[in-house]
Design an enzyme around this catalytic site. Sequence first.
Site, short mmCIF file in Angstrom:
data_model
loop_
_atom_site.label_atom_id
_atom_site.label_comp_id
_atom_site.label_asym_id
_atom_site.label_seq_id
_atom_site.Cartn_x
_atom_site.Cartn_y
_atom_site.Cartn_z
N HIS A 28 0.82 -1.21 0.00
CA HIS A 28 0.00 0.00 0.00
C HIS A 28 0.86 1.26 0.00
O HIS A 28 0.34 2.38 -0.11
CB HIS A 28 -0.92 -0.03 1.23
N ARG A 43 -11.15 10.84 9.67
CA ARG A 43 -12.28 11.03 8.77
C ARG A 43 -13.37 9.99 8.97
O ARG A 43 -14.55 10.30 9.00
CB ARG A 43 -11.79 10.97 7.31
#
Length: 687
Positions: free
Chosen positions: A435, A568
Amino acid sequence: MSVRYPLLNRELGILGFNERVLAQAADPQVPLLERLRFICITSSNLDEFFEVRMAGLQEQIRDNPGAMTPDGMSLQHAYDLVVERAQRLVHRQYTMLHETVLPALEQEGIYFHNSDSWSDAQLEWARRYFLDELLPVLTPIGLDPAHPFPRVLNKSLNFVVELEGRDAFGRQAVMGIVQAPRALPRVVQMPQALSGFEHGFVLLSSFMQRFVGELFPQLVVKSCNQFRITRNSELFVDEDEITNLRVALQGELPARHLGNAVRLEVSADTPQHIVRRLLEESGLGEKDCYRVIGSVNLVRLMQIPDLVDRPDLKFTPFTASIPPAIANATTMFDAIDEGDILLHHPYESFQPVLELLQQAARDPSVVAIKQTIYRTGTDSPLMDALMEAARNGKEVTVVVELLARFDEETNINWASQLEAVGAHVVYGVVGHKCHAKMMLIVRRVMQGGKATLRRYVHLGTGNYHPRTARLYTDFGLMTADQKICEDVHHVFQQLTGIGGELALHELWQSPFTLHPRIIESIRTEIDNARAGKRARIVAKMNALLEPSVIAALYEASQAGVKVDLIVRGVCALKPGVPGLSENITVRSIVGRFLEHHRIYYFHADGAEHVYLSSADWMDRNLFRRVEVAFPIRERKLKRRVIAEGLSVCLGDNQSAWQMQSDGHYRRRRAGKTVRNAQLGLLAKFCS
């Protein structure tokens, strides 16, 4: 097993984030077509939630019904709470669409024509369109012993039709199924002269409900109802058994569309006996049925803002800026030679990243390029540049993550194209998704009168995806710093070769040093606080779930460390609990752009350590992925990250939500001065 300290439920946290997304659709300050888009985004997010998280929860209940969730609930209790909250969210979503957004769109000349109110002229146009454009593609399936209930594809639009009469073979007709192929448009624009509105639309379901009898000639249609089944979309690849990951994955991809059912969506007026039949055929219970008003798939309405040319009903367009250091340089390499460059997307353009790679592909002095790819899209100029570099004789190595969820097929296709032009393609490390966002360019330069190799690096918090770079907030760093470049070289060496762990100078890397360094940095703040020194932690990320990091943050709060978290999405930590976390705040920013950068700030007795990363503080990122966190050392760039990435979010009183100690969020209310992080940065950087 009970937990030693309080955690919040992951699935409920994800739904909470989607509630905040949906709240954007209710905000009158958001342009009308963007409000419609936020409703569609909520639907898309819920689709993935059911395909992955709810599917996993259902599997756990089947396999180990007595097990507990990490937050200390029984699986069944957690599932019941999640279902109840999901049902409420879906109801709120459709209510908002039909009672607020659609009426407001009608006032603006944007209207969806329902088949039961068509005029004669509209009816004739619709009939012609159905016969010419839809009928030739549709396949009716009559249900009888020779035609059992079909296993409909994941998230496909389907219609169950109640019939009466006998067919050409004398069989008694009872029920038929029609699956709408994905190639068919879900929304059709009616000619303006017929519509009477500037923008008139007809849903595919309206055509079907009016003309489905054409598919079953000489039979009586008693009812026609739409339905949609969501299936488990996790791919199973036995990483211990496979010999070729790409081949194994290609064999597994088709099964994604036919996994176990996890959700049934039906229109609210579907007769109960039809619903029961659909639930039985899908192996689902009543709790898994979501009855909605109108279309069962709001995601397809996402195209409406693109079809309607009304700039006044959309976000104001912007042009991302180019930093002067790049604009004034002859080449990207010259610019980086002058000093590190920080890019803040989407406010600053992603184009310099593309130009760096494109120039490298054509520069005779460049000898090698190494690149990681997680998500890049189906039409990527970045991938074109990598292939051009390979064709030009560069040593091109690309680490393509084949298991990037829902991008597997795209990445397989890119891997094949790269190999076809001579690039080295590797799939990272089996069992650890790659990632990390890294680009390494090796260039031959003249130094002191002789040729030497010089490395250039780009590191980012977001994907190498030009389209999402205009929609997501991310930082990217371009540098020729020797230690960072050597570290990136070592990480690529680990990904492409076989060998022991290599010591890194500057980068923190999972699954090796990232987690220990985070814990160590938190403990340094704890020690400083106990010694009477100033101590502070500010961290921004998409999700916070890893238990030992949460435990360390609780300990930091108890020691007097001020901790501000900007998360978030889902956050399992409970802030503001007396005696445990009263020194911790948790905020979530939801606005025009998707907040995506990960930033770690530790006061470090005034040294102010700032790291950027692709890694959230989750188990998967810290232990089961290859990730990197990279430092921002240069003072001016460090101040920028603190100001643009952290301070503006902490000061936001318009798009920020603050988590309460019970896990619920309250919107922060503006005082005399309105502060919006994203709008402020747009005004600062963009024209």
